[in-house]
Design a protein around this motif. Structure first.
Motif, PDB file in Angstrom:
ATOM      1  N   GLY A   1       0.827  -1.214   0.000  1.00  0.00           N
ATOM      2  CA  GLY A   1       0.000   0.000   0.000  1.00  0.00           C
ATOM      3  C   GLY A   1       0.855   1.255   0.000  1.00  0.00           C
ATOM      4  N   THR A   2       1.917   1.244   0.797  1.00  0.00           N
ATOM      5  CA  THR A   2       2.836   2.392   0.839  1.00  0.00           C
ATOM      6  C   THR A   2       3.496   2.599  -0.518  1.00  0.00           C
ATOM      7  OG1 THR A   2       3.241   2.010   3.179  1.00  0.00           O
ATOM      8  CG2 THR A   2       4.870   3.336   2.008  1.00  0.00           C
ATOM      9  N   THR A   3       3.912   1.508  -1.151  1.00  0.00           N
ATOM     10  CA  THR A   3       4.530   1.588  -2.490  1.00  0.00           C
ATOM     11  C   THR A   3       3.559   2.202  -3.496  1.00  0.00           C
ATOM     12  OG1 THR A   3       5.950  -0.308  -2.065  1.00  0.00           O
ATOM     13  CG2 THR A   3       5.505   0.182  -4.369  1.00  0.00           C
ATOM     14  N   LEU A   4       2.295   1.762  -3.460  1.00  0.00           N
ATOM     15  CA  LEU A   4       1.295   2.307  -4.390  1.00  0.00           C
ATOM     16  C   LEU A   4       1.133   3.812  -4.183  1.00  0.00           C
ATOM     17  CD1 LEU A   4      -1.495  -0.460  -4.251  1.00  0.00           C
ATOM     18  CD2 LEU A   4       0.164  -0.080  -6.081  1.00  0.00           C
ATOM     19  N   LYS A   5       1.037   4.227  -2.928  1.00  0.00           N
ATOM     20  CA  LYS A   5       0.830   5.659  -2.651  1.00  0.00           C
ATOM     21  C   LYS A   5       2.023   6.495  -3.100  1.00  0.00           C
ATOM     22  CE  LYS A   5      -1.512   4.329   1.518  1.00  0.00           C
ATOM     23  NZ  LYS A   5      -1.496   4.378   2.968  1.00  0.00           N
TER      24      LYS A   5
ATOM     25  N   LEU B   1      -7.184  -4.747  -7.765  1.00  0.00           N
ATOM     26  CA  LEU B   1      -6.746  -5.978  -7.115  1.00  0.00           C
ATOM     27  C   LEU B   1      -7.910  -6.953  -7.096  1.00  0.00           C
ATOM     28  CD1 LEU B   1      -4.627  -4.787  -4.036  1.00  0.00           C
ATOM     29  CD2 LEU B   1      -3.970  -5.004  -6.416  1.00  0.00           C
ATOM     30  N   PHE B   2      -7.675  -8.152  -7.617  1.00  0.00           N
ATOM     31  CA  PHE B   2      -8.701  -9.197  -7.645  1.00  0.00           C
ATOM     32  C   PHE B   2      -8.371 -10.205  -6.554  1.00  0.00           C
ATOM     33  CE2 PHE B   2     -10.369 -13.300  -9.239  1.00  0.00           C
ATOM     34  CZ  PHE B   2     -11.712 -12.950  -9.302  1.00  0.00           C
ATOM     35  N   THR B   3      -9.263 -10.341  -5.579  1.00  0.00           N
ATOM     36  CA  THR B   3      -8.938 -11.184  -4.425  1.00  0.00           C
ATOM     37  C   THR B   3     -10.195 -11.719  -3.748  1.00  0.00           C
ATOM     38  OG1 THR B   3      -7.818 -11.195  -2.275  1.00  0.00           O
ATOM     39  CG2 THR B   3      -8.838  -9.119  -2.922  1.00  0.00           C
ATOM     40  N   ALA B   4     -10.041 -12.841  -3.064  1.00  0.00           N
ATOM     41  CA  ALA B   4     -11.126 -13.397  -2.239  1.00  0.00           C
ATOM     42  C   ALA B   4     -11.056 -12.840  -0.822  1.00  0.00           C
ATOM     43  CB  ALA B   4     -11.025 -14.924  -2.206  1.00  0.00           C
ATOM     44  N   ASP B   5      -9.994 -12.103  -0.503  1.00  0.00           N
ATOM     45  CA  ASP B   5      -9.807 -11.561   0.842  1.00  0.00           C
ATOM     46  C   ASP B   5     -10.418 -10.165   0.910  1.00  0.00           C
ATOM     47  OD1 ASP B   5      -8.977 -10.529   3.244  1.00  0.00           O
ATOM     48  OD2 ASP B   5      -6.939 -11.331   3.109  1.00  0.00           O
ATOM     49  N   LEU B   6     -11.584 -10.060   1.536  1.00  0.00           N
ATOM     50  CA  LEU B   6     -12.311  -8.785   1.555  1.00  0.00           C
ATOM     51  C   LEU B   6     -11.652  -7.761   2.476  1.00  0.00           C
ATOM     52  CD1 LEU B   6     -16.012 -10.041   1.459  1.00  0.00           C
ATOM     53  CD2 LEU B   6     -14.334  -9.834  -0.369  1.00  0.00           C
ATOM     54  N   GLY B   7     -10.641  -8.191   3.227  1.00  0.00           N
ATOM     55  CA  GLY B   7      -9.941  -7.278   4.134  1.00  0.00           C
ATOM     56  C   GLY B   7      -8.754  -6.582   3.493  1.00  0.00           C
ATOM     57  N   VAL B   8      -8.514  -6.815   2.195  1.00  0.00           N
ATOM     58  CA  VAL B   8      -7.320  -6.248   1.545  1.00  0.00           C
ATOM     59  C   VAL B   8      -7.266  -4.716   1.609  1.00  0.00           C
ATOM     60  CG1 VAL B   8      -6.292  -5.890  -0.748  1.00  0.00           C
ATOM     61  CG2 VAL B   8      -6.615  -8.198   0.123  1.00  0.00           C
ATOM     62  N   PRO B   9      -8.376  -3.970   1.324  1.00  0.00           N
ATOM     63  CA  PRO B   9      -8.274  -2.500   1.385  1.00  0.00           C
ATOM     64  C   PRO B   9      -7.805  -2.004   2.750  1.00  0.00           C
ATOM     65  CG  PRO B   9     -10.287  -3.139   0.268  1.00  0.00           C
ATOM     66  CD  PRO B   9      -9.698  -4.396   0.832  1.00  0.00           C
ATOM     67  N   LYS B  10      -8.330  -2.636   3.798  1.00  0.00           N
ATOM     68  CA  LYS B  10      -7.947  -2.220   5.152  1.00  0.00           C
ATOM     69  C   LYS B  10      -6.454  -2.452   5.379  1.00  0.00           C
ATOM     70  CE  LYS B  10      -9.393  -2.776   9.948  1.00  0.00           C
ATOM     71  NZ  LYS B  10     -10.179  -3.584  10.880  1.00  0.00           N
ATOM     72  N   MET B  11      -5.940  -3.609   4.917  1.00  0.00           N
ATOM     73  CA  MET B  11      -4.518  -3.914   5.099  1.00  0.00           C
ATOM     74  C   MET B  11      -3.643  -2.968   4.276  1.00  0.00           C
ATOM     75  SD  MET B  11      -4.205  -8.068   5.481  1.00  0.00           S
ATOM     76  CE  MET B  11      -5.188  -8.594   4.093  1.00  0.00           C
ATOM     77  N   LEU B  12      -4.163  -2.543   3.093  1.00  0.00           N
ATOM     78  CA  LEU B  12      -3.414  -1.600   2.253  1.00  0.00           C
ATOM     79  C   LEU B  12      -3.463  -0.175   2.829  1.00  0.00           C
ATOM     80  CD1 LEU B  12      -4.741  -2.598  -1.292  1.00  0.00           C
ATOM     81  CD2 LEU B  12      -2.366  -2.821  -0.557  1.00  0.00           C
ATOM     82  N   ARG B  13      -4.443   0.056   3.731  1.00  0.00           N
ATOM     83  CA  ARG B  13      -4.736   1.394   4.236  1.00  0.00           C
ATOM     84  C   ARG B  13      -5.144   2.324   3.088  1.00  0.00           C
ATOM     85  NH1 ARG B  13      -0.181  -0.024   6.947  1.00  0.00           N
ATOM     86  NH2 ARG B  13       1.154   1.508   5.898  1.00  0.00           N
ATOM     87  N   LEU B  14      -5.997   1.781   2.209  1.00  0.00           N
ATOM     88  CA  LEU B  14      -6.536   2.549   1.084  1.00  0.00           C
ATOM     89  C   LEU B  14      -8.049   2.350   1.035  1.00  0.00           C
ATOM     90  CD1 LEU B  14      -4.019   1.593  -1.764  1.00  0.00           C
ATOM     91  CD2 LEU B  14      -4.326   3.876  -0.797  1.00  0.00           C
ATOM     92  N   LYS B  15      -8.766   3.387   0.603  1.00  0.00           N
ATOM     93  CA  LYS B  15     -10.215   3.268   0.434  1.00  0.00           C
ATOM     94  C   LYS B  15     -10.497   2.987  -1.031  1.00  0.00           C
ATOM     95  CE  LYS B  15     -14.616   3.721   1.509  1.00  0.00           C
ATOM     96  NZ  LYS B  15     -15.107   2.497   0.874  1.00  0.00           N
ATOM     97  N   GLU B  16     -11.201   1.884  -1.292  1.00  0.00           N
ATOM     98  CA  GLU B  16     -11.499   1.553  -2.690  1.00  0.00           C
ATOM     99  C   GLU B  16     -12.527   2.535  -3.251  1.00  0.00           C
ATOM    100  OE1 GLU B  16     -14.564  -0.857  -0.334  1.00  0.00           O
ATOM    101  OE2 GLU B  16     -12.457  -0.276  -0.100  1.00  0.00           O
ATOM    102  N   SER B  17     -12.411   2.815  -4.570  1.00  0.00           N
ATOM    103  CA  SER B  17     -13.419   3.677  -5.203  1.00  0.00           C
ATOM    104  C   SER B  17     -14.548   2.817  -5.783  1.00  0.00           C
ATOM    105  CB  SER B  17     -12.785   4.539  -6.294  1.00  0.00           C
ATOM    106  OG  SER B  17     -12.261   3.726  -7.311  1.00  0.00           O
ATOM    107  N   ARG B  18     -14.279   1.513  -5.927  1.00  0.00           N
ATOM    108  CA  ARG B  18     -15.325   0.615  -6.420  1.00  0.00           C
ATOM    109  C   ARG B  18     -14.956  -0.807  -6.051  1.00  0.00           C
ATOM    110  NH1 ARG B  18     -15.752   1.049 -12.531  1.00  0.00           N
ATOM    111  NH2 ARG B  18     -14.609  -0.894 -12.645  1.00  0.00           N
ATOM    112  N   LYS B  19     -15.953  -1.633  -5.763  1.00  0.00           N
ATOM    113  CA  LYS B  19     -15.676  -3.067  -5.593  1.00  0.00           C
ATOM    114  C   LYS B  19     -16.743  -3.834  -6.362  1.00  0.00           C
ATOM    115  CE  LYS B  19     -17.763  -3.034  -0.979  1.00  0.00           C
ATOM    116  NZ  LYS B  19     -17.492  -3.154   0.435  1.00  0.00           N
ATOM    117  N   THR B  20     -16.294  -4.726  -7.240  1.00  0.00           N
ATOM    118  CA  THR B  20     -17.195  -5.481  -8.112  1.00  0.00           C
ATOM    119  C   THR B  20     -17.137  -6.948  -7.713  1.00  0.00           C
ATOM    120  OG1 THR B  20     -16.543  -3.953  -9.870  1.00  0.00           O
ATOM    121  CG2 THR B  20     -17.801  -5.897 -10.530  1.00  0.00           C
TER     122      THR B  20
END
Length: 406
Positions: free
Chosen positions: A339-343, A353-372
């Motif tokens: 997450g730090t690298t992305l920022k 990011l395509f994942t089955a782990d719904l906690g990924v945004p929280k771990m990245l410390r980023l707010k998603e603009s959309r989730k499909t």
């Protein structure tokens, strides 16, 4: 030109709209290919037999192209037997072809799908026995013809599969990693992410390279079905000359002058596998690949683009990690650093990011603009979108530093 047929094109759940959009773009002389309604798990369409050839050749998202033979209501297995028995299977294939029957159901009152499958098989075999005193053999592994039954609460539809092996099997992938994305799911994610040939694409956790290979084939103008065979080639009505003419219409794109597709992975073996898979997929231009940890990557150029990846989970995160760290802690540490690298390094990029782990945004410390929501087989997943606006970096740096102890 053959008479119109009804088709059903199944696809990974979540990609129905993307498939309908793709089908509408497939070339169809005389506009005979018509896209109808989307239902959970696929799209109904209609067209000539030649349109089925074209969908098999061009569709990156469909799993199969099923031709509807019959549709009717049923009260019990005997009604299903009668409907299957009444179909002119002999018009489509011979008694010497092997067959396989598959049945799926939603809210069907019938108790046993196995028994229903058996009744359809009996009907097809009885039809041939009545006509020729011989019956086709069953081959569940590599059948010439697949017959597919679908039941809902009241109605039964029987289809003849025009594809053979599932369409996500493009004929190039021999090497895969531990948890490969299916090719049609990767292609669908690229479309949903809004990627188009010429846009910069980066997959920093590329695994065996499925996303990169699909994108590279799109950039090269290589249809996904160009180098494989299909069940329709064994149909009695198959016109080899027509099929060759349809393939001859394919126009490959000129080779790009500069790279726009980039990949990396923590594993050197995966990078080598990606390189091999790109070559087998017919890619004749450079796709720069690096062996590097995802937390260490930099944007591959000045122009912002799309970062699309299927991040690892569990054991895959710890390919080179400290095995004494618990999986959850490892994931927290990995995604926090990523997450730090992305920022800091991907301002202006759209990150998916395509994942089955719904906690990924929280771990990245980023707010998603959309989730499909999507399904990878039976596994419920999300495609998270993050818009990396310029200024993240400054905000990170502007945080007050801890006051040093006196």
């Amino acid at each position: 030109m053959s008479a119109p047929h009804s088709y059903f094109c199944p696809c990974p759940r979540g990609l129905e709209a993307a498939l309908a959009e793709e089908l509408a773009e497939i070339p169809s002389p005389g506009q005979t290919l018509k896209v109808h309604n989307q239902v959970p798990g696929g799209v109904h369409c209609s067209g000539t037999l030649q349109d089925a050839y074209r969908i098999n050749l061009y569709s990156r998202i469909a799993s199969r192209v099923l031709m509807r033979m019959a549709h009717g209501s049923y009260a019990n297995e005997n009604d299903i037997y009668d409907l299957a028995l009444a179909q002119p299977w002999e018009d489509w294939f011979t008694v010497d072809h092997t067959i396989r029957i598959d049945v799926t159901a939603i809210k069907s009152p019938l108790r046993s799908l196995e028994f229903t499958t058996l009744k359809i098989k009996d009907a097809v075999c009885d039809r041939f026995r009545d006509l020729y005193d011989k019956r086709p053999s069953v081959d569940t592994r590599t059948p010439d013809m697949r017959i597919v039954g679908f039941l809902d609460a009241r109605n039964f539809t029987v289809y003849l599969d025009t594809s053979g092996e599932a369409l996500f099997k493009r004929g190039w992938r021999l090497d895969t990693g531990d948890a490969p994305l299916r090719e049609n799911l990767a292609a669908g994610l690229l479309r949903v992410a809004g990627w188009k040939p010429g846009t910069v694409l980066f997959d920093p956790m590329c695994g065996s390279g499925t996303i990169l290979a699909e994108a590279a084939q799109m950039l090269a103008g290589i249809p996904p079905g160009l180098h494989r065979s299909f069940a329709f080639e064994k149909f009695n009505a198959f016109e080899a000359v027509e099929w060759q003419a349809i393939k001859a219409e394919v126009r490959l794109a000129p080779l790009p002058a500069t790279p726009t597709i980039f990949g990396s992975d923590i594993s050197g073996d995966m990078v080598a596998m990606t390189r091999s898979n790109l070559s087998k997929a017919g890619i004749r231009f450079e796709v720069p690949l690096k062996q590097i940890e995802a937390q260490e990557v930099k944007a591959p150029g000045e122009t912002p683009g799309i970062l699309l990846t299927n991040p690892p989970y569990g054991e895959r995160i710890g390919v080179r990690g400290d095995s004494t760290i618990a999986g959850d802690e490892m994931a927290q540490s990995f995604f926090g650093a990523f997450g730090t690298t992305l920022k800091q390094r991907f301002a202006g990029w759209k990150v998916f990011l395509f994942t089955a782990d719904l906690g990924v945004p929280k771990m990245l410390r980023l707010k998603e603009s959309r989730k499909t929501p999507f399904f990878n087989g039976a596994l419920e997943c999300r495609l998270f979108r993050f818009d990396m606006v310029a200024g993240f970096n400054r905000r990170e740096q502007a945080k007050p530093k801890d006051t040093p102890p006196l």
